[in-house]
Structure formats: C-alpha cells, structure tokens
Design a protein around this motif. Structure first.
Motif, mmCIF file in Angstrom:
data_model
loop_
_atom_site.group_PDB
_atom_site.id
_atom_site.type_symbol
_atom_site.label_atom_id
_atom_site.label_comp_id
_atom_site.label_asym_id
_atom_site.label_seq_id
_atom_site.Cartn_x
_atom_site.Cartn_y
_atom_site.Cartn_z
ATOM 1 N N SER A 8 4.377 1.296 -1.359
ATOM 2 C CA SER A 8 3.879 0.713 -0.113
ATOM 3 C C SER A 8 4.247 1.625 1.059
ATOM 4 O O SER A 8 5.221 2.386 0.985
ATOM 5 C CB SER A 8 4.471 -0.676 0.114
ATOM 6 N N PRO A 9 3.492 1.563 2.154
ATOM 7 C CA PRO A 9 3.850 2.371 3.327
ATOM 8 C C PRO A 9 5.277 2.107 3.817
ATOM 9 O O PRO A 9 5.985 3.038 4.197
ATOM 10 C CB PRO A 9 2.814 1.956 4.376
ATOM 11 N N MET A 10 5.711 0.846 3.779
ATOM 12 C CA MET A 10 7.065 0.515 4.220
ATOM 13 C C MET A 10 8.098 1.181 3.307
ATOM 14 O O MET A 10 9.071 1.763 3.778
ATOM 15 C CB MET A 10 7.271 -1.004 4.216
ATOM 16 N N ALA A 11 7.884 1.123 1.992
ATOM 17 C CA ALA A 11 8.807 1.745 1.042
ATOM 18 C C ALA A 11 8.798 3.261 1.197
ATOM 19 O O ALA A 11 9.859 3.899 1.120
ATOM 20 C CB ALA A 11 8.451 1.341 -0.384
ATOM 21 N N GLN A 12 7.642 3.842 1.434
ATOM 22 C CA GLN A 12 7.553 5.287 1.627
ATOM 23 C C GLN A 12 8.282 5.723 2.897
ATOM 24 O O GLN A 12 8.921 6.775 2.923
ATOM 25 C CB GLN A 12 6.089 5.729 1.665
ATOM 26 N N ARG A 13 8.209 4.913 3.940
ATOM 27 C CA ARG A 13 8.927 5.193 5.193
ATOM 28 C C ARG A 13 10.433 5.213 4.939
ATOM 29 O O ARG A 13 11.141 6.113 5.388
ATOM 30 C CB ARG A 13 8.561 4.131 6.228
ATOM 31 N N VAL A 14 10.939 4.211 4.228
ATOM 32 C CA VAL A 14 12.364 4.143 3.909
ATOM 33 C C VAL A 14 12.756 5.312 3.005
ATOM 34 O O VAL A 14 13.770 5.974 3.238
ATOM 35 C CB VAL A 14 12.727 2.786 3.261
#
Length: 147
Positions: A8-14
């Motif tokens: 997910s974009p959120m997981a990729q950001r983290v």
C-alpha cells in the motif's frame, strides 16, 4: 507467522523512511505490518542486540518501541511530513533470549503539533509463544520532511 501486504502507499512510505534509518538497518529490524494508526516491526535475536547476560538489550527494545510508535504516528500525518520523538517512557517487564521481538505501535491521539503513541513489545520464542516484555508511551512532534 503470517505475512502482511506491504505494498500500500502508506506501507511504502513507512518502508522508504525506515530504509533511511542506519540503526534499524544495522539491527536487521523488519517492517511487518502497516495500517492507519498502527505499525508492527520485528527484531531478530542476534549478538548485536544483546546485553552482557545474553538477553535482548533494553536499548534495542527501546529503539524498536520508539520506531514502531513513530511510524504509527507517521501514518496519520499528511505526505511531506515526518515525526521526531520528543520523549518516551518505557517499562521493561521481562528479559528474553533467542527468538525475536515484535513491537506494535499505536496512535493514541494524532494532532498537528503533537502525536501521542504507545507501543507494546512482545517476545516470540521458537515455539511461537508470545510474551509481553515492554510497554512504552511516546510523544512525537510532526516536522517537515527534508529529503
């Protein structure tokens, strides 16, 4: 142990932010799960995370809790923001060897000026037995991303 979707974009950001952290890379910490307001990180047992009696070092446990709480906080902030830790308080409940640690950071209150989180640190042994070994409360300050 189950695997979680980290695409997910959120997981990729983290994941991108965590990859920039030399300490977490050095300690071989791994991102396990990312959801809005909650992040789980694993730390395998190794000589580099032990204290003199062979157990997980409190500094490694504290760093893991700090990172899990910090990234949980990041998930409730807009793109272009990061967090820095203003303070945390941790209680060590038990000592363990072998296996791995799992820290689960959760947002208690997200805000524009401060974010308050908690993290529970569990030890998981070779048979999969899970034991709570530390609890943390943390205050984060949102800051502009500079990279």
């Amino acid at each position: 142990m189950s695997t979680h979707d980290l695409t997910s974009p959120m997981a990729q950001r983290v994941a991108a932010s965590m990859a920039r952290q030399g300490l977490m890379v050095h300690l071989d910490a791994k991102l396990v799960r990312v959801e809005k307001g909650e992040v789980e990180i694993a730390l395998p047992y190794a000589d580099k995370v032990t204290q003199q009696q062979g157990g997980f070092h409190g500094g490694a446990m504290g760093a893991l809790a700090d990172i899990a709480g910090g990234y949980a906080g990041l998930t409730v902030l807009p793109e272009g923001m990061e967090v820095v830790t203003a303070e945390y308080k941790i209680n060590f409940l038990s000592a363990h060897q072998e296996g791995e640690l799992r820290a689960i950071g959760k947002v208690v209150k997200g805000g524009k000026r401060i974010v308050v989180t908690t993290a529970d640190v569990f030890h998981i042994d070779a048979q999969g037995k899970k034991s709570l070994c530390a609890v943390m409360q943390q205050t984060l300050v949102p800051v502009a991303q500079t990279y």
